[in-house]
Design a protein around this motif. Structure first.
Motif: not given
Length: 258
Positions: A212-238
């Motif tokens: 999962c790649g996350i482009n945060l040039e424009n940051p998250c703007f609603s509750h829980g968005q960053l958590y949802v994005a980061c939790s799409r994978v099972g390990k931080p190396s991916t």
């Protein structure tokens, strides 16, 4: 908050880190290591016309908070695919004939709405697309991702990339779609798909990704968005995050968690 992306760790440690993000417990201005997003270059450079290539990399997706960023990345990536670009234009009309004068066709064509395909759908053979409607459950459901195989005048032939029906070729027809969040009612006759090399964080809910790649040039703007994005994978190396100055916003409303 600084974006955290550390070396491979156990799932237990990673899950705790995700909970810190979800609960808004990450300290402000705490420094973490940031990895840039390499998928922009490597995502479609190898055998883009082979569905097997996309199947192996199916769960490699770029996420962004805003649709404008998603659309821009999708167009940029599709340009890297060799081949002719096919344009499919929708037929838009108001459902109430008395309102035809108030909402001309040109205005309806200009509407770009979440959950609705664009008026001018531009795709190539080899493009990755995502279904926006359920048209043949359980094969073709909202959220099914496919690789385009053939572009015909009235149907798109594509190959399902994941799940029980992985590798199966299907035909996608144009269907009428009526959005329910407009002050007036109009109908768009179009293929119910969008490009899906990149997708919005909201649209990614329910997806399990290998990379999962996350482009945060424009940051998250609603509750829980960053958590949802980061939790799409099972390990931080991916997980790969690109954020200006290694910082981004984490929107968490504590009352929503109570």
């Amino acid at each position: 908050m600084r974006v955290e992306l550390q070396e491979d760790q156990s799932g237990e440690v990673f899950s705790k880190q995700l909970l810190y993000i979800g609960n808004g417990n990450i300290a402000v201005d705490t420094s973490f290591t940031l990895h840039s997003l390499p998928i922009f270059v490597t995502f479609v450079n190898q055998r883009p016309n082979s569905w097997r290539w996309f199947s192996q990399r199916l769960q490699r997706v770029i996420l962004a908070a805003k649709n404008v960023d998603v659309n821009e990345m999708n167009f940029q990536i599709q340009e890297k695919i060799a081949g002719e670009l096919k344009n499919y234009k929708s037929v838009d009309s108001v459902t109430n004939e008395d309102e035809v004068v108030n909402y001309p066709t040109e205005f309806l064509n200009s509407l770009e709405l979440p959950g609705l395909p664009p008026h001018n759908l531009q795709v190539k053979i080899g493009s990755v697309i995502i279904m926006l409607r359920n048209i043949n459950q359980p094969r073709l459901c909202n959220g099914t991702r496919l690789a385009v195989k053939k572009l015909l005048n009235n149907v798109i032939e594509a190959t399902i990339l994941k799940g029980k029906y992985k590798g199966e070729d299907v035909l996608i027809p144009r269907i009428p779609m009526i959005p329910n969040d407009m002050p007036f009612s109009f109908k768009r006759l179009q293929f119910p798909v969008r490009l899906a090399f990149a997708m919005s964080i909201n649209k990614s809910q329910g997806q399990s990704l290998s990379v999962c790649g996350i482009n945060l040039e424009n940051p998250c703007f609603s509750h829980g968005q960053l958590y949802v994005a980061c939790s799409r994978v099972g390990k931080p190396s991916t997980l790969f995050i690109d954020a200006p100055e290694h910082k981004t916003k984490n929107i968490v409303y504590q009352k929503a968690l109570e």
